[in-house]
Structure formats: structure tokens, C-alpha cells
Design a protein around this motif. Sequence first.
Motif, PDB file in Angstrom:
ATOM      1  N   ARG B 226     -31.194 -24.714  39.746  1.00  0.00           N
ATOM      2  CA  ARG B 226     -31.044 -23.433  39.851  1.00  0.00           C
ATOM      3  C   ARG B 226     -30.282 -22.621  41.035  1.00  0.00           C
ATOM      4  N   SER B 227     -30.206 -23.825  41.781  1.00  0.00           N
ATOM      5  CA  SER B 227     -29.109 -23.781  43.433  1.00  0.00           C
ATOM      6  C   SER B 227     -27.985 -23.452  42.229  1.00  0.00           C
ATOM      7  N   ARG B 228     -27.108 -24.217  41.898  1.00  0.00           N
ATOM      8  CA  ARG B 228     -26.256 -24.155  40.921  1.00  0.00           C
ATOM      9  C   ARG B 228     -25.570 -22.462  40.592  1.00  0.00           C
ATOM     10  N   VAL B 229     -26.713 -22.075  39.683  1.00  0.00           N
ATOM     11  CA  VAL B 229     -26.371 -20.478  38.836  1.00  0.00           C
ATOM     12  C   VAL B 229     -26.064 -19.315  39.744  1.00  0.00           C
ATOM     13  N   ALA B 230     -27.548 -20.139  40.642  1.00  0.00           N
ATOM     14  CA  ALA B 230     -27.236 -18.531  41.941  1.00  0.00           C
ATOM     15  C   ALA B 230     -26.329 -19.142  42.653  1.00  0.00           C
ATOM     16  N   LEU B 231     -25.413 -19.992  43.226  1.00  0.00           N
ATOM     17  CA  LEU B 231     -24.613 -19.941  43.804  1.00  0.00           C
ATOM     18  C   LEU B 231     -23.656 -19.580  43.144  1.00  0.00           C
ATOM     19  N   LEU B 232     -23.037 -19.460  41.822  1.00  0.00           N
ATOM     20  CA  LEU B 232     -22.400 -19.125  40.720  1.00  0.00           C
ATOM     21  C   LEU B 232     -21.999 -16.985  41.183  1.00  0.00           C
ATOM     22  N   SER B 233     -23.382 -16.972  40.640  1.00  0.00           N
ATOM     23  CA  SER B 233     -23.823 -15.845  41.035  1.00  0.00           C
ATOM     24  C   SER B 233     -23.327 -15.023  42.270  1.00  0.00           C
ATOM     25  N   LEU B 234     -23.543 -15.380  43.379  1.00  0.00           N
ATOM     26  CA  LEU B 234     -23.631 -14.765  44.446  1.00  0.00           C
ATOM     27  C   LEU B 234     -22.377 -15.124  44.805  1.00  0.00           C
ATOM     28  N   GLU B 235     -21.866 -15.949  44.621  1.00  0.00           N
ATOM     29  CA  GLU B 235     -19.836 -15.681  45.301  1.00  0.00           C
ATOM     30  C   GLU B 235     -19.154 -15.918  44.145  1.00  0.00           C
ATOM     31  N   ARG B 236     -19.038 -14.599  43.108  1.00  0.00           N
ATOM     32  CA  ARG B 236     -18.668 -14.487  41.694  1.00  0.00           C
ATOM     33  C   ARG B 236     -16.857 -13.944  42.580  1.00  0.00           C
ATOM     34  N   GLY B 237     -16.751 -13.886  43.656  1.00  0.00           N
ATOM     35  CA  GLY B 237     -15.491 -13.638  43.991  1.00  0.00           C
ATOM     36  C   GLY B 237     -14.766 -14.549  44.288  1.00  0.00           C
ATOM     37  N   LYS B 238     -15.219 -15.217  44.447  1.00  0.00           N
ATOM     38  CA  LYS B 238     -14.410 -16.459  45.496  1.00  0.00           C
ATOM     39  C   LYS B 238     -13.517 -17.803  44.373  1.00  0.00           C
ATOM     40  N   ASP B 239     -12.695 -18.058  45.045  1.00  0.00           N
ATOM     41  CA  ASP B 239     -11.873 -18.649  44.136  1.00  0.00           C
ATOM     42  C   ASP B 239     -12.986 -20.060  43.891  1.00  0.00           C
ATOM     43  N   TRP B 240     -13.518 -20.362  44.305  1.00  0.00           N
ATOM     44  CA  TRP B 240     -14.244 -21.984  44.127  1.00  0.00           C
ATOM     45  C   TRP B 240     -14.745 -21.354  42.594  1.00  0.00           C
TER      46      TRP B 240
ATOM     47  N   LEU C  48     -21.681 -17.652  32.846  1.00  0.00           N
ATOM     48  CA  LEU C  48     -21.078 -18.607  33.050  1.00  0.00           C
ATOM     49  C   LEU C  48     -19.681 -17.506  32.511  1.00  0.00           C
ATOM     50  N   ARG C  49     -20.517 -16.681  31.215  1.00  0.00           N
ATOM     51  CA  ARG C  49     -20.208 -15.517  30.467  1.00  0.00           C
ATOM     52  C   ARG C  49     -19.546 -14.293  31.307  1.00  0.00           C
ATOM     53  N   GLU C  50     -20.579 -14.200  31.786  1.00  0.00           N
ATOM     54  CA  GLU C  50     -20.031 -12.721  32.912  1.00  0.00           C
ATOM     55  C   GLU C  50     -18.572 -13.464  33.740  1.00  0.00           C
ATOM     56  N   LEU C  51     -18.873 -14.326  34.424  1.00  0.00           N
ATOM     57  CA  LEU C  51     -17.649 -14.088  35.164  1.00  0.00           C
ATOM     58  C   LEU C  51     -16.850 -15.291  34.304  1.00  0.00           C
ATOM     59  N   ARG C  52     -16.512 -15.427  33.445  1.00  0.00           N
ATOM     60  CA  ARG C  52     -15.847 -15.607  32.306  1.00  0.00           C
ATOM     61  C   ARG C  52     -14.810 -13.938  31.713  1.00  0.00           C
ATOM     62  N   GLY C  53     -15.383 -13.032  31.548  1.00  0.00           N
ATOM     63  CA  GLY C  53     -14.956 -12.308  31.246  1.00  0.00           C
ATOM     64  C   GLY C  53     -14.069 -11.417  32.435  1.00  0.00           C
ATOM     65  N   ARG C  54     -14.924 -11.460  33.234  1.00  0.00           N
ATOM     66  CA  ARG C  54     -14.445 -10.939  34.901  1.00  0.00           C
ATOM     67  C   ARG C  54     -13.573 -11.669  35.168  1.00  0.00           C
ATOM     68  N   LEU C  55     -13.348 -12.980  34.864  1.00  0.00           N
ATOM     69  CA  LEU C  55     -11.900 -13.664  34.999  1.00  0.00           C
ATOM     70  C   LEU C  55     -10.965 -12.903  33.703  1.00  0.00           C
ATOM     71  N   ALA C  56     -11.219 -12.675  32.949  1.00  0.00           N
ATOM     72  CA  ALA C  56      -9.965 -12.914  32.016  1.00  0.00           C
ATOM     73  C   ALA C  56      -9.969 -10.886  32.216  1.00  0.00           C
ATOM     74  N   ARG C  57     -11.070 -10.595  32.312  1.00  0.00           N
ATOM     75  CA  ARG C  57     -10.059  -8.893  32.944  1.00  0.00           C
ATOM     76  C   ARG C  57      -9.184  -8.858  33.967  1.00  0.00           C
ATOM     77  N   GLN C  58      -9.230 -10.084  35.075  1.00  0.00           N
ATOM     78  CA  GLN C  58      -8.911  -9.814  36.069  1.00  0.00           C
ATOM     79  C   GLN C  58      -7.054 -10.767  36.723  1.00  0.00           C
ATOM     80  N   GLY C  59      -7.483 -11.948  34.986  1.00  0.00           N
ATOM     81  CA  GLY C  59      -5.890 -12.219  34.442  1.00  0.00           C
ATOM     82  C   GLY C  59      -4.969 -11.163  33.475  1.00  0.00           C
ATOM     83  N   THR C  60      -5.625 -10.076  33.019  1.00  0.00           N
ATOM     84  CA  THR C  60      -4.618  -9.291  32.554  1.00  0.00           C
ATOM     85  C   THR C  60      -4.042  -8.125  33.404  1.00  0.00           C
ATOM     86  N   ARG C  61      -4.855  -7.574  34.709  1.00  0.00           N
ATOM     87  CA  ARG C  61      -4.746  -6.987  35.126  1.00  0.00           C
ATOM     88  C   ARG C  61      -3.389  -7.581  36.560  1.00  0.00           C
ATOM     89  N   ARG C  62      -3.830  -8.415  37.079  1.00  0.00           N
ATOM     90  CA  ARG C  62      -2.283  -9.072  37.631  1.00  0.00           C
ATOM     91  C   ARG C  62      -2.705 -10.720  37.860  1.00  0.00           C
TER      92      ARG C  62
END
Lengths: 228, 252, 67
Positions: B226-240, C48-62
Amino acid sequence: MSAASLGGAFRTMLVRDLLLAWRRRGDAMLPVLYAIIVATLFPFALGPEHALLARIAGGVVLVTVLLAMLLALDNVFRGDLDDGALEQMLLAPQPLSLLLAARMLAYWLVTALPLLLVAPVLAYMLGLEPAAQPVLLLALLLATPLLALLGIVLTALTAGTRRSGMLLSLMLLPLAVPIVIFAAGAVGAAQQGLPWVAPLAWLAAALALALVLAPLACATALRIALDT
Amino acid sequence: MNAFKLWYHKLGSPPYFYVFAGYIQPWLWTIALLLAAVGLYGGLVLAPPDALQGDAFRIIFVHVPAAWMSLFVYGVMAVSAFVAVIWRPKMAEVLAMESAPIGAAFTLIALITGSLWGKPMWGTYWTWDARLTSELVLFFIYLGIIGLYHAFDDPRQGARAASFLAMIGAVNLPIVHYSVVWWNTLHQGTTVHYFGPSSIAPSMLWPLLLMTIAAKFYYGASLMGRSRVALLSLERGKDWVADEVRGDTAHG
Amino acid sequence: MRSVETLRMDKFLAMGGFAQYVWPAYAAFFVILAGDVLATVVRRRRVLRELRGRLARQGTRRPRVSA
């Protein structure tokens, strides 16, 4: 601009809240009306049998008062949140907990005090023995401030959210279980002619503790909920 | 800085925790499933039927671990919540908030199995006995915490508010328990003790202990997931997180 | 004629007459915990699906500047 003294700030806050409540005194009467109506429903639901109603009178009045207080909780910070007064309170030079203590006292005076006045009447109508009446009043006198303190801390936590009515009852009612048990237990014991001091002493001890801790907890809760 | 403090600070960093949790999760799962398998065999097959309760006593092998876990998880959640409110590290918020649903699940299991056990013993699915009633109140407290967490738009703010509620609940829980016990004796409720430590035979005890430890490892495994999923969601802007998502896509 | 194993299995499943209480209790234990696991799996997929979509959108822009 000079900051008001602590006592002065407390008094100003209290007078302001009471004045606001007085200007909308119709709203303040709603919990009382609600309590009367709910208590009246019990004889309709259970039948007018005197022995049964007398047995449950104490518990019915206590639960009814608890629900009526819950009804009014939602508005404790609503107005101040909408017009920005709450932000001013957070920024005030006086400790936030002191201002909140004034708010708690005002809430108790406006909401609980009228309920305390009608509670003996409701209990009498339901047929509570006269011997148990003073115990019920004493139990309410200790339980209502406790509920007010606990309730306002929880209301502060939900201040940053939009839909809080149902959530507040989900949060408050489980935590209020001991208060209901001790208050109703004292009334029940008095009805059976048993000693009733012990549960009320517990309530009094809890109230003393809550009087100190609740304003501080409420200040923390409000800062968390408004993210400052 | 000593080793423990270093480790603590490392685990407090989301990317490190994510990797660490992903590494230990399969181990926790394996241990939990192995212990549960052995415990279930011991409890359902090897342990002889109870002299008084017959085979109905076998419900304890799921009921008692669940009831213990409902409190244990609350304890872990309350400690993380305390850390989250005072020092505000993101990891403590995540651990507290992801513990709450698991604790609620265990409490629900304790309630259901308790009433299923109560039917053959007391003749009714529900009696207002002190232990069942306390569990019910605990369940409501869990729901309140989860509800408050989801009522905020910002998950971090919600986590802090719900953590504070968890702390208030932690202070209140012992009071709830003792008031319910007092209320129960006041009204001469069912004071049936089917289960005292003296009455447990060793053939019952070891499967019970195994099931309890298995439940703890399950909690660990579920919390990590659960924590792994929550971290992915919370840190969504981060490079890692971006790297992690790309790696996940590459794997399939 | 039924084999010894089937009889033993029947006896085990009967739980001394308490089968209707014992097995639902075990079922509740495993179903609720399975629900907990399943909820996490579903949420992981969604995130993960959300993040992938987010990544794809960012990738096309810059193109992402590597940190």
C-alpha cells in the motif's frame, strides 16, 4: 495598534460570539426544538406504557441532547471560515487556544444551556422518577461541556473540508461512547437506588482534564486543517 | 551519526523506502503464507476438538489473531500518526494512513468471526458483550479516520488531520474499553469467559501463535504494498517516479 | 462404496456439526484480506496508468531534462 490583554481578548471573543448568536436566536433554538421532537417520538414508537418509558427516560434524554448538540456543531467555525475571521484568529497576537476556549464557552452557553433547561421537562414527561432528576441534571451538567469540548476539537479538524456533517457524527459518536455510558450509568444507578457518585466523579475528572487540553488540541487541529 | 539514525533517515526518503519496501515485500509474503499454512494445518487438523465447544472453538485461530491485530495495527498507526503530527515526515503520514484500512479490515474480521463464534456459544450472533462492543467502537473509529483522510482534497493535509484524529482515538480507546466493561457489569451482561490463558492446551496454543505471527507478517506485506502505491501517487512529479514508471512499462 | 479418504474428508468438512459457523468464519478471514490485497493491486494499476499518461503527455510537449 496595541494587543489586547489575554483576559480582554477572551472577553471580546465571548461577547462577539454571544452577540452573533443573539442576532440569530432563531437558529439557537433549533437544537432545543430538535431535542423536544426526537424525545416525543419515543412514546409514539414504543407506546405510552409508563414503566417502559420511565426505565429508558434517562438514556433517551441523554442521547437526544447529544444528537442535538451534534446538530449545532457544524456551524461552530462555518461562518468564520466563510468570511475570513478564522484566518484573523490564527494571526492574532493572542494564543489561538485562548480564543478557541472563548468559542467553546460561547458554544456551550448558546447550545447546551437551553438543552439543560428543557432536559428535566423532557425527562419528567417520559416519567423519570423525581429522585433521579437531580442526578440527570448533574450528569448533563458534566457531560455537555465534555461533549462540547470534544466536538469542537473534531469540528476544527474538519474545517478544511466541504462535506462534514455526516463525517463529524462518524468521528464524534464513537469517541463519545464513554461519556454516554458514564452519564447514563449514573442516572440508571440513581433510578435503582444505587450509589451514583463514582461515574459522575469520572466525568468530572475527564472534564477537568479536557478543559485544559481541549483548547490546545483545538488550536493544533485548526492549524492542521487550515494548513498553516 | 550512528547506524540506526542513518537507517531511519534513509527510510524516511520516499525513493529509498520504495525500493526497500519492494525488496522485503516478497519475503514478508512468503513468511506470512508459510506460517499461515502450518498454523491452519495445526489448528484445523491436528488440534483435537475442545471438550466444551467441540469443533466450534477452531474459529479462534482466525478470530483471536484478527482481534489482536486490530489493536496492534492501531498501535502502529498511532505511533506513526504521532510522528506525522509532530515532525511531519512524509513517510510517517503514509504509514499511518495506509495502516488504517488494514486495521479496519482486521477489526471487521474480528467482528464477523466473533459473532459467528457467538451463535453456537451464546445462541445469538450478537450480544452486547464487552469485547464485541469495544471492537465495534474501534471499527467506527477506524472508519472516522479513513473518512477524514479522504475528505480533504490535499492528501498530505488529510493525512495530518486524520493522524491527529488517530491520536485522539488512541487516548480515548482505553477509556472506551474500560467504560464498556463497566457498563457491561452494571447491566449484568454476558460475562462468559470461554477463553482464559489457563484453559489453552499446547495443541491449541502453537497454531494460534503461528496464525498471530502470520497475521503480523501479512500486515507488514500489505502495508509495504500500500505504501509503495501511495508514494507513487504522492510523488508523481518527481524524477524517481518517472524512472520507476518507465522501468515498469519496460518490464511489461 | 466410499473410500476412507472421502469419509475422513467429510468428517473434516462437517466440523463436528459446526461447519455452518467455522467455514464462514474462515471464509470471512480470507475474503476480507484478499479484498485488501486486491484493492491495493487495483489502485497500483490505476496509479501507474495515470502516471504513464502523464509521462506521455510531458514527453510530447518537451523532452524531459535529465536530473
